[in-house]
Motif scaffolding. Structure first.
Motif, PDB file in Angstrom:
ATOM      1  N   HIS A 105       9.187   4.712 -12.085  1.00 51.49           N
ATOM      2  CA  HIS A 105      10.011   4.118 -11.029  1.00 51.49           C
ATOM      3  C   HIS A 105      10.444   5.184 -10.017  1.00 51.49           C
ATOM      4  CE1 HIS A 105      12.797   1.342  -9.151  1.00 51.49           C
ATOM      5  NE2 HIS A 105      13.724   2.260  -9.252  1.00 51.49           N
ATOM      6  N   ASP A 106      10.924   6.324 -10.513  1.00 49.76           N
ATOM      7  CA  ASP A 106      11.340   7.403  -9.617  1.00 49.76           C
ATOM      8  C   ASP A 106      10.154   7.963  -8.830  1.00 49.76           C
ATOM      9  OD1 ASP A 106      13.930   7.107 -10.472  1.00 49.76           O
ATOM     10  OD2 ASP A 106      13.883   8.813 -11.845  1.00 49.76           O
ATOM     11  N   PHE A 107       9.023   8.124  -9.504  1.00 50.76           N
ATOM     12  CA  PHE A 107       7.826   8.637  -8.843  1.00 50.76           C
ATOM     13  C   PHE A 107       7.366   7.671  -7.752  1.00 50.76           C
ATOM     14  CE2 PHE A 107       3.202   9.518  -8.728  1.00 50.76           C
ATOM     15  CZ  PHE A 107       3.274  10.838  -8.329  1.00 50.76           C
ATOM     16  N   ASN A 108       7.464   6.381  -8.026  1.00 52.18           N
ATOM     17  CA  ASN A 108       7.073   5.376  -7.035  1.00 52.18           C
ATOM     18  C   ASN A 108       7.950   5.473  -5.783  1.00 52.18           C
ATOM     19  OD1 ASN A 108       5.264   3.194  -6.427  1.00 52.18           O
ATOM     20  ND2 ASN A 108       7.033   1.836  -6.557  1.00 52.18           N
ATOM     21  N   ASN A 109       9.222   5.774  -5.961  1.00 53.82           N
ATOM     22  CA  ASN A 109      10.107   5.966  -4.805  1.00 53.82           C
ATOM     23  C   ASN A 109       9.636   7.136  -3.951  1.00 53.82           C
ATOM     24  OD1 ASN A 109      11.722   3.830  -5.592  1.00 53.82           O
ATOM     25  ND2 ASN A 109      13.204   5.117  -6.639  1.00 53.82           N
ATOM     26  N   LEU A 110       9.240   8.236  -4.596  1.00 50.11           N
ATOM     27  CA  LEU A 110       8.721   9.391  -3.859  1.00 50.11           C
ATOM     28  C   LEU A 110       7.427   9.031  -3.125  1.00 50.11           C
ATOM     29  CD1 LEU A 110       9.245  12.134  -6.592  1.00 50.11           C
ATOM     30  CD2 LEU A 110      10.620  11.781  -4.531  1.00 50.11           C
ATOM     31  N   LEU A 111       6.567   8.270  -3.771  1.00 51.26           N
ATOM     32  CA  LEU A 111       5.306   7.862  -3.140  1.00 51.26           C
ATOM     33  C   LEU A 111       5.554   7.011  -1.897  1.00 51.26           C
ATOM     34  CD1 LEU A 111       3.122   6.968  -6.248  1.00 51.26           C
ATOM     35  CD2 LEU A 111       2.897   8.951  -4.743  1.00 51.26           C
ATOM     36  N   ASN A 112       6.579   6.173  -1.948  1.00 51.78           N
ATOM     37  CA  ASN A 112       6.899   5.345  -0.788  1.00 51.78           C
ATOM     38  C   ASN A 112       7.285   6.205   0.409  1.00 51.78           C
ATOM     39  OD1 ASN A 112       6.375   2.803  -1.866  1.00 51.78           O
ATOM     40  ND2 ASN A 112       8.397   2.679  -2.795  1.00 51.78           N
ATOM     41  N   VAL A 113       8.030   7.268   0.161  1.00 52.09           N
ATOM     42  CA  VAL A 113       8.422   8.167   1.254  1.00 52.09           C
ATOM     43  C   VAL A 113       7.191   8.877   1.818  1.00 52.09           C
ATOM     44  CG1 VAL A 113       9.745  10.236   1.837  1.00 52.09           C
ATOM     45  CG2 VAL A 113      10.764   8.481   0.365  1.00 52.09           C
ATOM     46  N   ILE A 114       6.353   9.425   0.934  1.00 52.32           N
ATOM     47  CA  ILE A 114       5.150  10.130   1.376  1.00 52.32           C
ATOM     48  C   ILE A 114       4.234   9.193   2.158  1.00 52.32           C
ATOM     49  CG2 ILE A 114       3.057  11.321   0.600  1.00 52.32           C
ATOM     50  CD1 ILE A 114       4.765  12.263  -1.854  1.00 52.32           C
ATOM     51  N   GLY A 115       4.025   7.998   1.620  1.00 50.64           N
ATOM     52  CA  GLY A 115       3.176   7.017   2.307  1.00 50.64           C
ATOM     53  C   GLY A 115       3.745   6.598   3.647  1.00 50.64           C
ATOM     54  N   GLY A 116       5.057   6.456   3.705  1.00 51.09           N
ATOM     55  CA  GLY A 116       5.698   6.083   4.963  1.00 51.09           C
ATOM     56  C   GLY A 116       5.513   7.132   6.045  1.00 51.09           C
ATOM     57  N   TYR A 117       5.691   8.385   5.671  1.00 52.80           N
ATOM     58  CA  TYR A 117       5.504   9.460   6.642  1.00 52.80           C
ATOM     59  C   TYR A 117       4.045   9.600   7.072  1.00 52.80           C
ATOM     60  CZ  TYR A 117      10.282  11.180   6.642  1.00 52.80           C
ATOM     61  OH  TYR A 117      11.624  11.293   6.822  1.00 52.80           O
ATOM     62  N   SER A 118       3.120   9.433   6.142  1.00 50.91           N
ATOM     63  CA  SER A 118       1.708   9.526   6.536  1.00 50.91           C
ATOM     64  C   SER A 118       1.327   8.353   7.444  1.00 50.91           C
ATOM     65  CB  SER A 118       0.790   9.610   5.324  1.00 50.91           C
ATOM     66  OG  SER A 118       0.833   8.433   4.557  1.00 50.91           O
ATOM     67  N   ASP A 119       1.911   7.179   7.214  1.00 48.16           N
ATOM     68  CA  ASP A 119       1.689   6.048   8.130  1.00 48.16           C
ATOM     69  C   ASP A 119       2.215   6.367   9.526  1.00 48.16           C
ATOM     70  OD1 ASP A 119       0.390   4.404   6.315  1.00 48.16           O
ATOM     71  OD2 ASP A 119       2.232   3.357   5.712  1.00 48.16           O
ATOM     72  N   LEU A 120       3.399   6.986   9.591  1.00 48.24           N
ATOM     73  CA  LEU A 120       3.952   7.371  10.893  1.00 48.24           C
ATOM     74  C   LEU A 120       3.022   8.346  11.610  1.00 48.24           C
ATOM     75  CD1 LEU A 120       7.760   7.882  10.111  1.00 48.24           C
ATOM     76  CD2 LEU A 120       6.733   6.128  11.573  1.00 48.24           C
ATOM     77  N   ILE A 121       2.496   9.307  10.867  1.00 43.81           N
ATOM     78  CA  ILE A 121       1.562  10.267  11.470  1.00 43.81           C
ATOM     79  C   ILE A 121       0.329   9.545  11.993  1.00 43.81           C
ATOM     80  CG2 ILE A 121       0.011  12.210  10.967  1.00 43.81           C
ATOM     81  CD1 ILE A 121       2.177  13.150   8.921  1.00 43.81           C
TER      82      ILE A 121
END
Length: 117
Positions: free
Chosen positions: A23-39
């Motif tokens: 669950h915690d790792f999934n939260n981190l993945l959401n942040v990483i994925g969100g930033y890569s989408d922004l890029i």
């Protein structure tokens, strides 16, 4: 009976731990994925950064898949099986390995042998 109960409790504890970490790792993945989408949304299609951001997205998707498996193991989420293309997986892994080893080694013959291309 008592030994089986202790074994069951151990598996339950491991499942809970795996679920919490997932669950915690999934939260981190959401942040990483969100930033890569922004890029990806801000760079041009011919920008040198674009393939790297795309690779980040692909890796986040793979990590999210592993997270779903951990959650299924912890019985907090139902595992949904789906059909995979082994050729696609081999090609993706071959591309990742090629980037890791650099231009000094050519992995093309290996990937074509393994994947039947």
């Amino acid at each position: 009976m008592e030994r089986q109960l202790r074994q069951s409790q151990k598996f339950e504890a491991i499942g809970s731990l795996a679920g919490g970490i997932a669950h915690d790792f999934n939260n981190l993945l959401n942040v990483i994925g969100g930033y890569s989408d922004l890029i990806l949304n801000r760079v041009a299609s011919d920008d040198l950064v674009r393939p790297m951001a795309t690779q980040i997205n692909t890796t986040v998707e793979r990590a999210a898949s592993l997270t779903r498996q951990l959650l299924a193991f912890s019985r907090k989420q139902i595992l949904e099986p789906h059909i995979l293309s082994l050729n696609d997986i081999c090609r993706d892994v071959g591309q990742m390995l090629q980037r890791l080893v650099g231009e000094t080694l050519n992995l093309s013959p290996i990937t074509s042998l393994v994947c039947g291309q």
